[in-house]
Design a protein around this motif. Structure first.
Motif, PDB file in Angstrom:
ATOM      1  N   TRP A   1       0.935  -1.215  -0.046  1.00  0.00           N
ATOM      2  CA  TRP A   1      -0.121   0.013   0.038  1.00  0.00           C
ATOM      3  C   TRP A   1       1.042   1.295  -0.038  1.00  0.00           C
ATOM      4  N   ILE A   2       0.469   2.225  -0.832  1.00  0.00           N
ATOM      5  CA  ILE A   2       1.096   3.562  -0.829  1.00  0.00           C
ATOM      6  C   ILE A   2       0.576   4.389   0.163  1.00  0.00           C
ATOM      7  N   ASN A   3       1.279   4.911   1.092  1.00  0.00           N
ATOM      8  CA  ASN A   3       0.697   5.937   2.169  1.00  0.00           C
ATOM      9  C   ASN A   3       1.418   7.312   1.621  1.00  0.00           C
ATOM     10  N   GLY A   4       0.995   8.451   2.370  1.00  0.00           N
ATOM     11  CA  GLY A   4       1.619   9.758   2.581  1.00  0.00           C
ATOM     12  C   GLY A   4       0.477  10.676   2.556  1.00  0.00           C
ATOM     13  N   TRP A   5       1.023  12.091   2.415  1.00  0.00           N
ATOM     14  CA  TRP A   5       0.296  13.185   2.699  1.00  0.00           C
ATOM     15  C   TRP A   5      -0.286  13.598   1.188  1.00  0.00           C
ATOM     16  N   TYR A   6      -1.424  14.038   0.764  1.00  0.00           N
ATOM     17  CA  TYR A   6      -1.887  14.739  -0.225  1.00  0.00           C
ATOM     18  C   TYR A   6      -1.149  15.754  -0.577  1.00  0.00           C
ATOM     19  N   HIS A   7      -0.826  16.114  -1.813  1.00  0.00           N
ATOM     20  CA  HIS A   7      -0.071  17.448  -2.181  1.00  0.00           C
ATOM     21  C   HIS A   7      -0.591  18.265  -3.376  1.00  0.00           C
ATOM     22  N   PRO A   8      -0.672  19.248  -3.444  1.00  0.00           N
ATOM     23  CA  PRO A   8      -0.564  20.432  -2.548  1.00  0.00           C
ATOM     24  C   PRO A   8      -1.255  19.874  -1.113  1.00  0.00           C
ATOM     25  N   PHE A   9      -0.722  20.271   0.005  1.00  0.00           N
ATOM     26  CA  PHE A   9      -1.079  19.816   1.210  1.00  0.00           C
ATOM     27  C   PHE A   9      -2.734  20.545   1.381  1.00  0.00           C
ATOM     28  N   LEU A  10      -3.301  19.418   2.087  1.00  0.00           N
ATOM     29  CA  LEU A  10      -4.776  19.608   2.628  1.00  0.00           C
ATOM     30  C   LEU A  10      -4.568  20.167   4.092  1.00  0.00           C
ATOM     31  N   GLN A  11      -4.554  21.320   4.609  1.00  0.00           N
ATOM     32  CA  GLN A  11      -4.364  21.722   5.779  1.00  0.00           C
ATOM     33  C   GLN A  11      -5.267  21.224   6.720  1.00  0.00           C
ATOM     34  N   GLU A  12      -4.805  20.512   7.965  1.00  0.00           N
ATOM     35  CA  GLU A  12      -5.449  20.262   9.130  1.00  0.00           C
ATOM     36  C   GLU A  12      -4.939  21.026  10.559  1.00  0.00           C
ATOM     37  N   ASP A  13      -5.949  22.038  10.905  1.00  0.00           N
ATOM     38  CA  ASP A  13      -5.680  22.953  12.232  1.00  0.00           C
ATOM     39  C   ASP A  13      -5.703  21.956  13.065  1.00  0.00           C
ATOM     40  N   HIS A  14      -4.212  21.671  13.842  1.00  0.00           N
ATOM     41  CA  HIS A  14      -3.958  20.929  14.900  1.00  0.00           C
ATOM     42  C   HIS A  14      -3.900  21.956  16.013  1.00  0.00           C
ATOM     43  N   MET A  15      -4.946  21.922  16.695  1.00  0.00           N
ATOM     44  CA  MET A  15      -5.178  22.931  17.870  1.00  0.00           C
ATOM     45  C   MET A  15      -4.526  22.786  18.912  1.00  0.00           C
ATOM     46  N   ASP A  16      -3.734  21.633  19.240  1.00  0.00           N
ATOM     47  CA  ASP A  16      -2.846  21.435  20.126  1.00  0.00           C
ATOM     48  C   ASP A  16      -1.505  22.040  19.933  1.00  0.00           C
ATOM     49  N   ASP A  17      -1.237  22.466  18.659  1.00  0.00           N
ATOM     50  CA  ASP A  17      -0.048  23.184  18.483  1.00  0.00           C
ATOM     51  C   ASP A  17      -0.194  24.453  18.907  1.00  0.00           C
ATOM     52  N   PRO A  18       0.637  24.960  19.692  1.00  0.00           N
ATOM     53  CA  PRO A  18       0.553  26.427  20.200  1.00  0.00           C
ATOM     54  C   PRO A  18       0.512  27.585  19.211  1.00  0.00           C
ATOM     55  N   ARG A  19       0.873  27.204  18.110  1.00  0.00           N
ATOM     56  CA  ARG A  19       0.686  28.386  16.898  1.00  0.00           C
ATOM     57  C   ARG A  19      -0.636  28.166  16.256  1.00  0.00           C
ATOM     58  N   SER A  20      -1.639  27.259  16.646  1.00  0.00           N
ATOM     59  CA  SER A  20      -2.935  27.393  16.064  1.00  0.00           C
ATOM     60  C   SER A  20      -3.770  28.465  16.669  1.00  0.00           C
ATOM     61  N   PRO A  21      -4.477  29.169  16.118  1.00  0.00           N
ATOM     62  CA  PRO A  21      -5.304  30.193  16.451  1.00  0.00           C
ATOM     63  C   PRO A  21      -6.332  29.853  17.665  1.00  0.00           C
ATOM     64  N   HIS A  22      -6.458  28.478  17.618  1.00  0.00           N
ATOM     65  CA  HIS A  22      -7.504  27.742  18.676  1.00  0.00           C
ATOM     66  C   HIS A  22      -6.960  27.127  19.735  1.00  0.00           C
ATOM     67  N   THR A  23      -5.766  27.297  19.809  1.00  0.00           N
ATOM     68  CA  THR A  23      -4.810  26.303  20.975  1.00  0.00           C
ATOM     69  C   THR A  23      -5.478  27.133  22.427  1.00  0.00           C
ATOM     70  N   ILE A  24      -5.428  26.057  23.354  1.00  0.00           N
ATOM     71  CA  ILE A  24      -5.530  26.264  24.589  1.00  0.00           C
ATOM     72  C   ILE A  24      -4.514  26.842  25.400  1.00  0.00           C
ATOM     73  N   TYR A  25      -3.190  26.579  24.726  1.00  0.00           N
ATOM     74  CA  TYR A  25      -2.058  26.865  25.517  1.00  0.00           C
ATOM     75  C   TYR A  25      -1.504  28.235  25.215  1.00  0.00           C
ATOM     76  N   ARG A  26      -2.142  29.197  26.104  1.00  0.00           N
ATOM     77  CA  ARG A  26      -1.516  30.498  25.999  1.00  0.00           C
ATOM     78  C   ARG A  26      -0.550  31.151  26.725  1.00  0.00           C
ATOM     79  N   SER A  27      -0.130  29.966  27.978  1.00  0.00           N
ATOM     80  CA  SER A  27       0.964  30.377  28.898  1.00  0.00           C
ATOM     81  C   SER A  27       1.355  29.072  29.287  1.00  0.00           C
TER      82      SER A  27
END
Length: 280
Positions: free
Chosen positions: A186-212
């Protein structure tokens, strides 16, 4: 057998679930069915799930008082769903709305596609040199950033893949299951051009709960606790490091077995002991 069956596992993050579950329900196609599995007894999170579990798109619901993790709910979906395609969206993720239609079209055009997914890292984490080395073109105008695994959210896979590879074993993670399936062709990978997923646990996400740092320390994800990360800056760097790892990961399957795998595991243990961060 048609349609898409999508799993969402919720646990202890009411702020995220209040965004991610309605987002999934409102953006999945008409022939998609959402399967909900709630882990734990956090009242605020459970209240959000209870509000939405009777939505017409919700097909099945289970509540595990104990935190059953990821493997058990995933195998539950894979065992009982009847859709031609299977998916999972984490409760801290917001995939861009056209992701399912794009990934399904790619699957229809390329029978050998296995697990293909959305991309959760911001543009600043993309190393164009590394990406270019692993890009591959396929019939129908589709392109993948090849990798033998993707993250466990925002992906789409064929039911036939599960039929051939079987469920996630007790000794496996989703990552190692993907690698095992890749050995079957099976061939696995990320579709390109990338289809973005907002990962809210990343502190750079506008929706993150990690402000401090205090907020982060009080509600660290399990992977941060395991690696000793205690600040927002350290967690952000771990996100960046994860992006580098997947872009640089080798495509030679021999690297994931035998002495090569043991060597990589040794490096991982040394890195973890010295820095608190693992390269994988």
């Amino acid at each position: 057998m048609t349609g898409i069956d999508i799993l969402m596992i919720t646990y202890n993050r009411p702020e995220y679930v209040r965004l991610s579950l309605p987002h999934l329900l409102s953006t999945c196609p008409d022939d998609a069915r959402v399967w909900l599995w709630h882990n734990g007894t956090d009242r605020a999170t459970l209240d959000v799930v209870e509000e939405l579990r009777h939505h017409p798109r919700v097909h099945r619901y289970r509540h595990s008082v104990e935190n059953a993790g990821i493997r058990e709910p995933t195998n539950w979906l894979w065992r009982e769903a009847t859709g031609e395609y299977l998916s999972k969206v984490d409760d801290d993720c917001l995939p861009v709305p056209p992701w399912l239609s794009v990934l399904r079209r790619a699957h229809e055009d390329v029978p050998d596609f296995g697990v293909i997914g959305t991309w959760r890292f911001p543009a600043e984490d993309v190393d164009q040199r590394l990406v270019a080395a692993k890009l591959a073109d396929y019939p129908g105008g589709h392109r993948l950033l090849r990798n033998h695994w993707v993250q466990g959210s925002g992906y789409l896979l064929k039911r036939e893949m599960v039929r051939r590879a079987g469920p996630i074993a007790a000794s496996e993670s989703f990552t190692t299951w993907c690698i095992r399936a890749a050995r079957l062709g099976w061939i696995n990978g990320w579709y390109h051009p990338f289809l973005q997923e907002d990962h809210m646990d990343d502190p750079r996400s506008p929706h993150t709960i990690y402000r401090s740092d205090a907020e982060f320390l009080a509600r660290r994800p399990l992977s941060a606790r395991r690696t000793g990360v205690t600040t927002v800056a350290e967690w952000t760097e771990q996100m960046r490091h994860s992006a580098r790892v997947v872009q640089a990961a080798p495509l030679d399957l021999r690297e994931y077995s035998g002495w090569r795998r043991h060597r990589r595991n040794a490096v991982r243990r040394i890195r973890l002991a010295l820095t608190g961060r693992a390269p994988w």
